[in-house]
Design a protein around this motif. Structure first.
Motif, PDB file in Angstrom:
ATOM      1  N   ARG A   3       0.751  -1.164  -0.017  1.00  0.00           N
ATOM      2  CA  ARG A   3       0.084  -0.111   0.077  1.00  0.00           C
ATOM      3  C   ARG A   3       0.855   1.110   0.051  1.00  0.00           C
ATOM      4  O   ARG A   3       0.385   2.219  -0.641  1.00  0.00           O
ATOM      5  N   LEU A  48       2.425   1.838  -3.476  1.00  0.00           N
ATOM      6  CA  LEU A  48       1.421   2.175  -4.446  1.00  0.00           C
ATOM      7  C   LEU A  48       1.014   3.813  -4.301  1.00  0.00           C
ATOM      8  O   LEU A  48       0.632   4.470  -5.014  1.00  0.00           O
ATOM      9  N   LEU A  49       1.055   4.253  -2.688  1.00  0.00           N
ATOM     10  CA  LEU A  49       0.782   5.565  -2.519  1.00  0.00           C
ATOM     11  C   LEU A  49       2.173   6.492  -3.020  1.00  0.00           C
ATOM     12  O   LEU A  49       1.580   7.688  -3.671  1.00  0.00           O
ATOM     13  N   ARG A  50       3.346   5.911  -2.808  1.00  0.00           N
ATOM     14  CA  ARG A  50       4.363   6.879  -3.108  1.00  0.00           C
ATOM     15  C   ARG A  50       4.433   7.022  -4.745  1.00  0.00           C
ATOM     16  O   ARG A  50       4.566   7.930  -5.328  1.00  0.00           O
ATOM     17  N   ALA A  51       3.988   5.801  -5.567  1.00  0.00           N
ATOM     18  CA  ALA A  51       3.909   5.928  -7.268  1.00  0.00           C
ATOM     19  C   ALA A  51       2.963   7.036  -7.562  1.00  0.00           C
ATOM     20  O   ALA A  51       3.046   7.660  -8.412  1.00  0.00           O
ATOM     21  N   HIS A  52       1.732   6.774  -6.716  1.00  0.00           N
ATOM     22  CA  HIS A  52       0.801   7.740  -6.890  1.00  0.00           C
ATOM     23  C   HIS A  52       0.973   9.155  -6.714  1.00  0.00           C
ATOM     24  O   HIS A  52       0.854  10.034  -7.660  1.00  0.00           O
ATOM     25  N   LEU A  53       1.787   9.492  -5.609  1.00  0.00           N
ATOM     26  CA  LEU A  53       2.217  11.018  -5.377  1.00  0.00           C
ATOM     27  C   LEU A  53       3.283  11.298  -6.507  1.00  0.00           C
ATOM     28  O   LEU A  53       3.188  12.550  -6.959  1.00  0.00           O
ATOM     29  N   ARG A  54       4.096  10.450  -6.848  1.00  0.00           N
ATOM     30  CA  ARG A  54       5.267  10.748  -7.768  1.00  0.00           C
ATOM     31  C   ARG A  54       4.443  11.208  -9.211  1.00  0.00           C
ATOM     32  O   ARG A  54       4.938  12.274  -9.744  1.00  0.00           O
ATOM     33  N   GLN A  55       3.516  10.525  -9.538  1.00  0.00           N
ATOM     34  CA  GLN A  55       2.881  10.825 -10.934  1.00  0.00           C
ATOM     35  C   GLN A  55       2.291  12.109 -10.668  1.00  0.00           C
ATOM     36  O   GLN A  55       2.110  12.932 -11.609  1.00  0.00           O
ATOM     37  N   LYS A  56       1.355  12.265  -9.678  1.00  0.00           N
ATOM     38  CA  LYS A  56       0.802  13.697  -9.351  1.00  0.00           C
ATOM     39  C   LYS A  56       1.840  14.627  -9.309  1.00  0.00           C
ATOM     40  O   LYS A  56       1.353  15.859  -9.796  1.00  0.00           O
TER      41      LYS A  56
END
Length: 510
Positions: A406, A409-417
């Motif tokens: 989890r 996935l959160l770190r990857a989502h924040l990097r994308q944003k």
């Protein structure tokens, strides 16, 4: 033989080329004239025929000569110089040709015509006369009588070779047509289009005719096949060897100029294999059932399938009709009874048990109408207690922790944003985004700008809160712009976005 089996067939190339319409029209004319016993054609008569077709109105002799030369190269035509009208050396040097279609081309055109007549579906029929014809010719072929020594003396072997060959050809022609026609007809009845028609009410009109047609075929097949099977089983192997030798001798005696004469032993082996195929079709081989039994089973299954379709249509129509007359008839039955007990008994017979219990299993019974529940083995049904406190036993399962997945996935989502926010920041100039000033944009930026335009135009004040936290206002400018991206160009009206406030502002979103 192997060379003929694996070689390319250049004669079929004309069926799939750029000039196929012209080639097919020319060779079809050659095929039609060949069947009229006119084997050699002049270019002038070919051109006169083509000019009768609408497609060839502007077609000239030069075009025809080019097509004829191409067909000669593809081995569809054989040229032959015509010397019958030569009056000078100049005429001889000009080489006026006649053309003849090659044997491969004639057979290809015959096949193409048959395919055109066949259409998109199967043809065929269940001709019961073919069984009788096969049986009669087989009787003539294997008929024999005992000589003085008690050995069989076959009558057909006393006949000339050409008569033996004719009888053999007629018998196997019946055998071939019988198998092909039956197979095609049964395949026709199994096509999707035919099955759709069988499920309509119009099928009920033809149901009896179809059923009678198939039943007559099965009866004739059973009668003739049993007799043919008996004749083939009682044939002496020495007769088959003698018959194959006579047939091979007749075929080898036919004069041919297109190659070496055929080997009589190879021809005899071919005839022995054909006789073996006929024997196995009616007797089977290696423990397998014979083909005629398989054909009988397939025809019987087709009859059952037609009956099921008709039964379902009838049940559907029965439910659609009113039951008023049926209930009036039942009411008369009840009215004639003398006691309530008799009425209860009649009710049980007519309407069945008042509260019946149904038991279901997971066993598949299929659609065979001849198989009942008594033909199947018993099924085991697990019965659960009907008490409310009953609970099925369950094993305890461990609780897995997915905290690491989890967090990743959160770190990857924040990097994308964050990456997307930086893309938007790059196109902001003096708190404005002018579409006409943008040269090359990322596909994400184009999608984001289109989303902002849609949301702003739907707002009363042409404003919206973007995903990046900016509040933007939309204003239309004059002209149109092209947005260039790596996946193409997009033409759209010219707009300007004004940044009203920065991310983190607490102004409400209208």
């Amino acid at each position: 033989m192997d060379d003929l089996l694996y070689r390319r067939i250049p004669e079929t190339a004309y069926l799939d080329t750029e000039n196929t319409p012209r080639y097919r029209a020319i060779l079809r004319f050659f095929f039609e004239q060949h069947e009229r016993l006119r084997h050699y054609l002049f270019p002038e008569e070919i051109l006169a025929h083509l000019h009768q077709l609408p497609r060839f109105q502007g077609y000239g002799m030069a075009d025809l000569q080019a097509d004829l030369n191409a067909l000669v190269e593809k081995k569809n035509l054989n040229p032959r110089q015509d010397t019958t009208r030569v009056t000078s050396i100049h005429d001889f040097k000009n080489k006026r040709f006649r053309y003849q279609a090659t044997p491969y081309t004639i057979e290809i055109e015959r096949l193409v015509r048959k395919l055109a007549q066949l259409g998109q579906g199967f043809g065929g029929s269940l001709e019961i006369t073919l069984f009788d014809s096969l049986l009669q010719r087989l009787k003539l072929l294997v008929s024999s009588e005992k000589d003085a020594d008690g050995k069989p003396r076959f009558s057909i072997l006393q006949e000339p070779d050409d008569k033996i060959y004719q009888l053999w050809s007629e018998m196997f022609d019946c055998f071939r047509k019988m198998g092909e026609n039956a197979s095609d007809y049964l395949a026709h009845l199994k096509t999707e289009k035919v099955e759709e028609r069988m499920q309509t009410e119009a099928f009920l009109v033809y149901k009896d005719a179809f059923k009678r047609y198939l039943e007559n075929f099965v009866v004739q097949l059973q009668r003739a096949a049993a007799h043919i099977e008996q004749l083939l089983g009682g044939t002496d192997p020495t007769f088959v060897e003698a018959l194959a030798g006579r047939l091979a001798r007749h075929e080898a005696a036919i004069p041919r100029l297109d190659g070496d004469p055929p080997d009589p032993e190879e021809l005899a082996q071919g005839y022995r294999l054909k006789w073996r195929a006929l024997y196995e079709w009616f007797h089977g081989t290696d423990g397998r059932r014979s083909e005629w039994l398989s054909l009988q089973d397939e025809t019987t299954d087709t009859i059952r399938r037609l009956t099921r379709f008709a039964q379902r249509i009838g049940e559907r129509l029965l439910h659609a009709h009113g039951r008023r007359k049926d209930y009036l008839h039942l009411a008369k039955w009840f009215a004639r009874l003398d006691s309530l007990e008799e009425a209860h008994q009649l009710s049980g017979v007519v309407f069945g048990v008042e509260r019946p219990r149904h038991l279901t299993t997971e066993h598949e019974f299929g659609d065979d109408t001849d198989v009942t529940i008594w033909h199947h083995p018993p099924a085991v049904v697990k019965v659960k207690p009907s008490v409310r406190t009953f609970r099925e036993r369950s094993r305890p399962n461990p609780v897995h922790s997915y905290a690491n997945e989890r967090d990743a996935l959160l770190r990857a989502h924040l990097r994308q944003k964050e990456s997307e926010r930086q893309l938007v920041e790059r196109i902001i100039r003096d708190r404005r985004i002018v579409l006409s000033d943008l040269d090359h944009v990322d596909p994400y930026i184009r999608k984001t700008l289109l989303d902002w335009i849609g949301r702003c135009t739907a707002s009363p004040r042409n404003q919206t809160r973007a995903e990046t936290g900016h509040r933007v206002r939309l204003a239309a400018e004059e002209g149109r712009v092209l947005l260039e991206s790596e996946d193409g160009l997009m033409e759209m009206p010219n707009y300007t976005f004004s940044i009203i406030d920065n991310p983190g502002s607490h102004e409400s979103n209208p």
